[in-house]
Scaffold this motif. Sequence first.
Motif, PDB file in Angstrom:
ATOM      1  N   VAL A   1      -4.082  -0.663   7.872  1.00 24.39           N
ATOM      2  CA  VAL A   1      -4.826   0.464   8.434  1.00 24.39           C
ATOM      3  C   VAL A   1      -6.333   0.312   8.203  1.00 24.39           C
ATOM      4  CG1 VAL A   1      -4.482   1.977   6.410  1.00 24.39           C
ATOM      5  CG2 VAL A   1      -4.870   2.980   8.641  1.00 24.39           C
ATOM      6  N   ALA A   2      -6.751  -0.192   7.026  1.00 23.51           N
ATOM      7  CA  ALA A   2      -8.184  -0.327   6.751  1.00 23.51           C
ATOM      8  C   ALA A   2      -8.818  -1.317   7.729  1.00 23.51           C
ATOM      9  CB  ALA A   2      -8.412  -0.777   5.313  1.00 23.51           C
TER      10      ALA A   2
ATOM     11  N   GLY B   1       0.523  -4.081   7.802  1.00 24.94           N
ATOM     12  CA  GLY B   1       0.538  -4.286   6.349  1.00 24.94           C
ATOM     13  C   GLY B   1       1.582  -3.390   5.710  1.00 24.94           C
ATOM     14  N   ARG B   2       1.114  -2.472   4.870  1.00 22.52           N
ATOM     15  CA  ARG B   2       2.044  -1.594   4.149  1.00 22.52           C
ATOM     16  C   ARG B   2       2.517  -0.410   4.994  1.00 22.52           C
ATOM     17  NH1 ARG B   2      -1.537  -1.019  -0.987  1.00 22.52           N
ATOM     18  NH2 ARG B   2      -3.002  -2.311   0.202  1.00 22.52           N
TER      19      ARG B   2
ATOM     20  N   GLY C   1       7.596   1.078   3.982  1.00 23.36           N
ATOM     21  CA  GLY C   1       6.333   1.084   3.227  1.00 23.36           C
ATOM     22  C   GLY C   1       5.918   2.542   3.121  1.00 23.36           C
TER      23      GLY C   1
ATOM     24  N   VAL D   1      -5.824 -16.513   6.030  1.00 25.34           N
ATOM     25  CA  VAL D   1      -7.160 -17.005   5.681  1.00 25.34           C
ATOM     26  C   VAL D   1      -7.116 -17.549   4.260  1.00 25.34           C
ATOM     27  CG1 VAL D   1      -9.589 -16.375   5.378  1.00 25.34           C
ATOM     28  CG2 VAL D   1      -8.250 -15.374   7.251  1.00 25.34           C
TER      29      VAL D   1
ATOM     30  N   GLN E   1       5.331   6.330   3.971  1.00 26.96           N
ATOM     31  CA  GLN E   1       6.226   7.253   4.687  1.00 26.96           C
ATOM     32  C   GLN E   1       5.466   8.340   5.427  1.00 26.96           C
ATOM     33  OE1 GLN E   1       9.420   6.813   4.957  1.00 26.96           O
ATOM     34  NE2 GLN E   1       9.650   5.175   3.474  1.00 26.96           N
ATOM     35  N   PHE E   2       4.298   8.664   4.959  1.00 25.03           N
ATOM     36  CA  PHE E   2       3.541   9.761   5.569  1.00 25.03           C
ATOM     37  C   PHE E   2       2.067   9.574   5.257  1.00 25.03           C
ATOM     38  CE2 PHE E   2       4.572  11.057   1.273  1.00 25.03           C
ATOM     39  CZ  PHE E   2       3.316  11.407   0.799  1.00 25.03           C
TER      40      PHE E   2
ATOM     41  N   GLU F   1      -4.734 -11.889  10.768  1.00 25.70           N
ATOM     42  CA  GLU F   1      -3.655 -11.293   9.967  1.00 25.70           C
ATOM     43  C   GLU F   1      -2.637 -12.379   9.633  1.00 25.70           C
ATOM     44  OE1 GLU F   1      -2.535  -8.397   8.427  1.00 25.70           O
ATOM     45  OE2 GLU F   1      -0.794  -9.661   8.010  1.00 25.70           O
ATOM     46  N   LYS F   2      -2.267 -12.455   8.364  1.00 19.39           N
ATOM     47  CA  LYS F   2      -1.382 -13.562   7.956  1.00 19.39           C
ATOM     48  C   LYS F   2       0.057 -13.378   8.443  1.00 19.39           C
ATOM     49  CE  LYS F   2       0.000 -11.874   3.410  1.00 19.39           C
ATOM     50  NZ  LYS F   2       0.131 -12.118   2.004  1.00 19.39           N
TER      51      LYS F   2
ATOM     52  N   SER G   1      -7.428   4.318   2.306  1.00 18.66           N
ATOM     53  CA  SER G   1      -7.852   3.111   3.031  1.00 18.66           C
ATOM     54  C   SER G   1      -8.750   3.489   4.210  1.00 18.66           C
ATOM     55  CB  SER G   1      -6.630   2.355   3.557  1.00 18.66           C
ATOM     56  OG  SER G   1      -6.055   1.647   2.499  1.00 18.66           O
TER      57      SER G   1
ATOM     58  N   ASP H   1      -7.563   0.218  -0.001  1.00 20.06           N
ATOM     59  CA  ASP H   1      -7.152   1.359  -0.831  1.00 20.06           C
ATOM     60  C   ASP H   1      -7.616   1.256  -2.276  1.00 20.06           C
ATOM     61  OD1 ASP H   1      -5.290  -0.603  -1.498  1.00 20.06           O
ATOM     62  OD2 ASP H   1      -3.542   0.696  -1.288  1.00 20.06           O
TER      63      ASP H   1
ATOM     64  N   ILE I   1      -2.870   5.801   2.530  1.00 24.35           N
ATOM     65  CA  ILE I   1      -3.390   5.503   3.867  1.00 24.35           C
ATOM     66  C   ILE I   1      -4.748   6.195   4.029  1.00 24.35           C
ATOM     67  CG2 ILE I   1      -2.965   5.756   6.346  1.00 24.35           C
ATOM     68  CD1 ILE I   1       0.007   6.022   5.697  1.00 24.35           C
TER      69      ILE I   1
END
Length: 303
Positions: A9-10, A36-37, A51, A107, A53-54, A29-30, A294, A284, A291
């Motif tokens: 999200v970040a 991500g989470r 990951g 990366v 939930q809200f 992005e790997k 972040s 984060d 979230i």
Amino acid sequence: MQVVVGAGVAGLVIANRLLNAGYDVVVLEKSRGFGGRLATRRIGNLRFDHGAQFLKANEPREIPFATDQWIRWADKSGAQYWASPQGMTNFAKNLAVNLDVRLEHLVTKIEILRTGYRLLADCHSPSEAERVYLSCPLPQSLKLLKNSHIAYDPCLDQIKYAKALIGLVGFEDAVPAIKLDAIQLNPTPDIAMVTDQKSKQVSNEPAWTFTMASNWSEIYFDSSEQEQKFAMLRAIDRWLSVINKDVQFNGQILQIKKWRYSHPLTQAQYLYSEVFKNLILIGDAFGGGSIHGSIRSAISAPL
Ligand SMILES: Cc1cc2nc3c(=O)[nH]c(=O)nc-3n(C[C@H](O)[C@H](O)[C@H](O)COP(=O)(O)OP(=O)(O)OC[C@H]3O[C@@H](n4cnc5c(N)ncnc54)[C@H](O)[C@@H]3O)c2cc1C
């Protein structure tokens, strides 16, 4: 060119800010997907967020660039919770719609050039950038800086992350007859969160996610899956017996998901860190372990 490392999200929020400001931006992005989470997984006809939930936010204005049709609920204190009914990954996918995100780009090194940076990624040609944002979980960003011989504030090494083990549970028979809210926070010392994915509208069929507490997860993180399942079942039994001792747990732990970096245990004193000219750490560890944290970091960083 501006390069963002990480499509959580970040990373996606800062990339949208750059795009809106008229910059050329690429996100590296790997992994094979966005978020991500923010992670959603299908198992047969069940669907689980496994990951985050809200999202906790007071109003939609605090969720920039989101186009999701959120479901929203409030707890007794009036705090507001938001979730994406297609699963939290959908939030990330929507954030990525207008972006150039290059998946499976791990990366591995950053070289400092006279005019900016060169990023080396496994099995791909290098990318050059005037400005770089690193949005990985902080220990991964710091490892990348170390590999690249780039110095940073040593206080950042003190920020450690909690681990998390997640149990994804389905039912062959009827679901235990208990009243379960969409999300129960900290129902026992071993369990940080129980989520009913059907109530959250993520799954059409009954599907529960057990997010185990960080202490519990630390103990079992490297155990065999069999041991993890056995210990998780005991923790679930204890939880159910507190709610209703007459009800038996009849679910099945279908999968266990492991997160080495779940959330930071402490956070930096600042919302981002410019470790070198135009090389900026966000995420984060800066805005707070959520979230919302972040997002706060990504909207504070300079463009
Ligand atoms: C089990 C669990 C439950 C949670 N529950 C909640 C919740 O209910 N509510 C809440 O608000 N928060 C929750 N959180 C925390 C929340 O998910 C995170 O704080 C937030 O999603 C972090 O976003 P981010 O973009 O900073 O990092 P991430 O989502 O970790 O994104 C970083 C990205 O960088 C990528 N990356 C890493 N290294 C490299 C590299 N070298 N090259 C390229 N890419 C790389 C990663 O693959 C990842 O996609 C939870 C977290 C977990 C794990």
